[in-house]
Structures are given as structure tokens and as C-alpha cells.
Scaffold this motif. Structure first.
Motif, PDB file in Angstrom:
ATOM      1  N   TRP A   1       0.853  -1.208   0.000  1.00  0.00           N
ATOM      2  CA  TRP A   1       0.000   0.000   0.000  1.00  0.00           C
ATOM      3  C   TRP A   1       0.882   1.249   0.000  1.00  0.00           C
TER       4      TRP A   1
ATOM      5  N   GLN B   1       2.234   4.226  -3.483  1.00  0.00           N
ATOM      6  CA  GLN B   1       2.168   5.691  -3.532  1.00  0.00           C
ATOM      7  C   GLN B   1       3.427   6.303  -4.147  1.00  0.00           C
TER       8      GLN B   1
ATOM      9  N   ASP C   1     -16.682  -2.068   2.089  1.00  0.00           N
ATOM     10  CA  ASP C   1     -16.779  -0.768   1.409  1.00  0.00           C
ATOM     11  C   ASP C   1     -17.268   0.311   2.362  1.00  0.00           C
TER      12      ASP C   1
ATOM     13  N   ALA D   1     -14.643   1.452   4.781  1.00  0.00           N
ATOM     14  CA  ALA D   1     -13.550   2.236   4.203  1.00  0.00           C
ATOM     15  C   ALA D   1     -14.003   3.589   3.671  1.00  0.00           C
ATOM     16  N   GLU D   2     -15.253   3.965   3.917  1.00  0.00           N
ATOM     17  CA  GLU D   2     -15.744   5.262   3.393  1.00  0.00           C
ATOM     18  C   GLU D   2     -14.988   6.440   3.994  1.00  0.00           C
ATOM     19  N   ASN D   3     -14.642   6.340   5.280  1.00  0.00           N
ATOM     20  CA  ASN D   3     -13.879   7.393   5.939  1.00  0.00           C
ATOM     21  C   ASN D   3     -12.436   7.362   5.410  1.00  0.00           C
ATOM     22  N   PRO D   4     -11.930   8.498   4.880  1.00  0.00           N
ATOM     23  CA  PRO D   4     -10.575   8.500   4.304  1.00  0.00           C
ATOM     24  C   PRO D   4      -9.472   8.249   5.337  1.00  0.00           C
ATOM     25  N   ASP D   5      -9.788   8.331   6.608  1.00  0.00           N
ATOM     26  CA  ASP D   5      -8.786   8.064   7.648  1.00  0.00           C
ATOM     27  C   ASP D   5      -8.708   6.585   8.016  1.00  0.00           C
TER      28      ASP D   5
ATOM     29  N   ILE E   1      -7.838   2.656   6.785  1.00  0.00           N
ATOM     30  CA  ILE E   1      -7.199   1.782   5.797  1.00  0.00           C
ATOM     31  C   ILE E   1      -7.433   0.347   6.261  1.00  0.00           C
TER      32      ILE E   1
ATOM     33  N   LYS F   1     -12.301   5.980  15.890  1.00  0.00           N
ATOM     34  CA  LYS F   1     -12.527   5.828  14.445  1.00  0.00           C
ATOM     35  C   LYS F   1     -12.352   4.388  14.018  1.00  0.00           C
TER      36      LYS F   1
END
Ligand code: AMP
Ligand code: GLY
Length: 419
Positions: free
Chosen positions: A17, A21, A352, A355-359, A361, A397
Motif C-alpha cells: 500500500w 504511492q 466498502d 472504508a468510506e472514511n478517508p482516515d 485503511i 474511528k
């Protein structure tokens, strides 16, 4: 560049992952990988310990860099075999990986170079070990010399338990050849901290500190596992402790390895106990931890590929390694029954939504993908990592995301990130 990562767990997913990047990464491969990894890398059906298979694949497919992540192929000399074949590889060679693959080697190194660790004796004869046990205070710790999937350490509360441990390891050979020799050592107390460090054998750059939760159930109850969750940075690892570790543990260790003709290039993992007498080494690992990688790598600002290449080229001193001023918590979702008997093949739902919250993984470990669905395929199934400005928020979170995910008999600890 074409990069192959060897391994199949959450740690390998985190490494891929992060590599993905990097603007210079063109193609990613993973052998053998897992369901989640198949979304970002091509899976290669070769086992992680198949030194010949990996070397041939890398040669035939003109792989530019192989990252060897797990302990067994490092101990078996996969990096040496790749180098002999002219392939660039990240990880310590066999001689350096011995710092993990032989506890006797690691303990003797620490004694010779005055690196703080528990007092100990080594035995290759079970009768002598039994005689010695009659003279020690309890608890005492009995350790198999070799690699034993993290299970070769037995904490013994009395003489009977210690004698049983000696029989199980040395005579019944519960961990095979790993039990030819044992270490019997003093029991230490204090908070445990994991510090992973990048090193090219000359320069050492510690990563942000972390803490694993090894027991299966809340409150550190139940059997030892591969790790049920992690947090970073550790609340116990202060700037003063860091300075002390740098002076008394990290630098002396890489210098000792250099003096012994075993320069260590790769990720060196210090398992530390912060005792009343100062920080001491519990163990060394020759690789990223799992699930430590799942909280440490998301906090790294740099391009991981640049760091790997600098280490291979012996130029780590030219890189300025930077960390996000945030915190991370990873909660492992396991199959019911793990670390003992468990079933596989259950559908995983809610990925899915989680994982909606961008914070958030989601790192896959024991999963496979079939007909567009993710199925459970191992003991530790997923690691859900959350990033936030502090540990308490990261914890909240992470658990909010966990509540979206379900599979039959799913088990996880509710107290990751508190201690
Ligand atoms: P190791 O695989 O050597 O890290 O050991 C596994 C776990 O056993 C460690 O994470 C500690 O919790 C515990 N342990 C190992 N050595 C000692 C020791 N000397 N004193 C107390 N606990 C220990
Ligand atoms: N989490 C501990 C290890 O990777 O050995």
C-alpha cells in the motif's frame, strides 16, 4: 520499476500500500499475497519460503527489487540467493538475520557488547537445564533457540512448569529443530514497546514507536497470538527513553553486528521492556512487525521505495525521514477460535462501508477473493487501521469502522489502543 514483495499477511499489504504511492513504482507483484493484496498487486502463486522459486520468478520477469518481509525466508538466505543471481533485494542476509533466527546468538551478542537485556543461561543438554532450574527464582522464562512462529517462549511460574517447558522444547521437540538449544532467562516486568528501525548497517533511523497486543482476549487474557492490534506512538516511549535507547541499545547493536562481520541492512525490530532499571531488549526481529507495520507505515511521510533503495546502497544518511504528527490504531479481526482451531471460507461483509472514511485503511491478512467476494482464509483476517490527531480519536474511528464489518464467528479485542 517492477517490485515483488514476498509474504501474504497484513504487514505485506501495508508495505505494498505504501510502495504503491511512490511515483516510480510501475508494477507491483506479491508472492503469494492474499485477497486484498490482489486489488493492488499481481499475485504470484509461489510460497514465501521457496527461495529457488522466488529467485527464478524474479529473474525471468526482470523484477527490479524484491522485498523479503517474513522471518523464515530471511533466515533461509533468500536475500543472499537473490543477490547471487544479480537481483536487488531488501532485507538482511542470512548472517545478519541470525539476530532473530537464533536467540542464543542474540543473547550472546548483547552480553559481549554490554547491551541491556535479561540475565540468562544457554543449554544444549536437558539434564543440565533441569539442574539449573532448581537454583533460580520464579517466574522464569524458557525460550527455544530458533524460529517457532512466536510460540517458542514459555513463561514459567514455578519449578514444575519450567521442567515441563524444558521437556516439551528439548525432548518432545514441540518446535522441531528450534528446540535443540534453549535460553533460560530472568523474568522482567514493565511496559512493552516495539521500536522498528531502518538501518543500512552504519546509520540507524528508528521509526515512530508502537505497541502490540499479543493476547487473544481483552485485558491481556488468553493465549498468545501473532498480534491482535497495535497503536503508535506508544504513550510510554518518552524523548528521554528514546535518547537512552539510542545510546545503550540501537547504536551499540548495529555497531556490534558490523564488528561481528554481519552488517545488518533492512528493518531491525527492537522488542523492548521499559523496566525500573531502564529499557532492556526482550528480543530482536529482522523485519517489520505484523501488525506493527500496519500502524507505523501509514504515519511515514517519505517515499518508502527511496528508503529501501538508500538502505541497499548504504546511503541511509542522505535521507531525511519524516513522520506525521498523528496517531494510529489497528484492530485485528480474527476468525473465531484463533489462535487454536478455526474455520475458513466465510464471506466478509461491509468492507466498502467501513472504508468510506478517508482516515481508515483496511489491511487484509487471511483473506481470498472469489467471484468478486472476499472470503476468510486464515486466523487473522483483517487489520483495520485508523489515523487521527491522537490515540483516543484513532481508537474511536477504528472501532466505528470495525462495526461496519462482519463475518461468521468474527472475533476481535475491544480494548486496543487503551494501554
Ligand atoms: P519474544 O518472542 O522473545 O518477544 O517473547 C514473547 C513475549 O514473551 C514477549 O513479548 C514478552 O511479553 C514475553 N517475554 C519474553 N521474554 C521475557 C522476559 N525475559 N521477561 C518477561 N516477559 C518476557
Ligand atoms: N508483532 C510482533 C511480530 O511481528 O513479531
Amino acid at each position: 520499476m517492477k517490485i515483488l514483495v514476498v509474504g501474504s499477511g497484513g504487514r505485506e499489504h501495508a508495505i505494498l500500500w505504501k510502495l504503491k504511492q511512490s511515483p516510480r513504482v510501475k508494477e507491483l507483484y506479491c508472492a503469494p499475497g492474499n485477497g486484498g493484496i490482489s486489488e493492488i498487486a499481481r499475485l504470484v502463486p509461489i510460497g514465501a519460503t521457496d527461495v529457488e522459486g522466488i529467485t527464478s520468478f524474479a529473474r525471468e520477469n526482470r523484477i527490479d527489487l524484491v522485498v523479503v518481509a517474513p522471518d523464515d525466508p530471511l533466515a533461509a538466505g533468500m536475500v543472499d540467493a537473490l543477490a547471487d543471481a544479480g537481483i536487488r533485494a531488501f532485507g538482511p542476509d542470512r548472517k545478519a538475520a541470525m539476530i532473530e533466527s537464533s536467540k542464543v546468538f542474540a543473547k550472546n551478542l548483547m552480553k559481549k557488547y554490554n547491551i541491556p537485556t535479561a540475565r540468562y543461561e544457554v543449554f544444549d543438554n536437558s539434564d543440565e537445564a533441569r539442574e539449573y532450574i532448581k537454583t533460580v527464582p520464579f517466574p522464569v522464562v524458557v525460550k527455544a533457540d530458533g524460529l517457532a512462529l512466536g510460540k517458542g517462549v514459555i513463561i514459567c511460574n514455578n519449578e514444575k512448569e519450567a521442567l515441563d517447558a524444558v521437556s516439551a522444547i528439548m525432548e518432545e521437540r514441540k518446535f522441531g529443530q528450534a528446540g535443540k538449544r534453549i535460553v533460560i532467562e530472568e523474568y522482567m516486568t514493565g511496559p512493552e514497546v516495539s521500536v522498528l528501525a531502518f538501518t543500512d548497517g552504519k546509520t540507524i533511523v528508528p521509526m515512530v514507536s508502537s505497541q502490540d497486543h499479543k493476547r487473544a482476549y481483552d485485558g491481556d487474557k488468553g493465549l498468545n497470538t501473532g498480534g491482535m492490534g497495535t497503536l503508535a506512538p506508544s504513550r510510554y516511549y518518552t524523548e528521554d527513553i528514546h535518547k537512552k535507547c539510542m545510546e545503550t541499545i540501537y547504536l551499540p547493536t548495529i555497531n556490534a553486528m558490523k564488528s561481528e562481520g554481519r552488517p545488518f541492512k533492512g528493518v531491525l525490530f527492537f522488542g523492548l521492556m521499559l523496566t525500573n532499571d531502564g529499557p532492556k531488549v526482550l528480543e530482536y526481529n529482522a523485519r517489520f512487525g505484523d501488525p506493527e507495520a500496519q500502524v507505523v507505515l501509514p504515519l511515514l511521510e517519505n517515499d518508502l521505495l527511496e528508503i529501501f533503495e538508500a538502505i541497499i546502497d548504504g546511503k541511509l544518511d542522505t535521507i531525511n525521514i519524516r513522520w506525521k504528527q498523528s496517531a494510529a490504531v489497528c484492530v485485528v479481526l480474527a476468525s473465531g477460535g484463533y489462535p487454536e482451531k478455526y474455520e475458513k471460507g466465510y464471506e466478509i461483509k461491509g468492507l466498502d462501508k467501513a472504508a468510506e472514511n478517508p482516515d481508515i485503511i483496511i489491511f487484509h491478512a487471511g483473506t481470498k477473493k472469489e467471484k468478486g467476494k472476499f472470503l476468510t482464509n486464515g486466523g487473522r483476517v483483517l487489520g483495520v487501521t485508523a489515523i487521527a490527531e491522537n490515540l483516543d480519536n484513532a481508537r474511536q474511528k477504528a472501532y466505528a469502522a470495525v462495526s461496519c464489518i462482519s463475518f461468521k464467528d468474527m472475533h476481535y479485542r475491544k480494548d486496543i489502543g487503551i494501554k
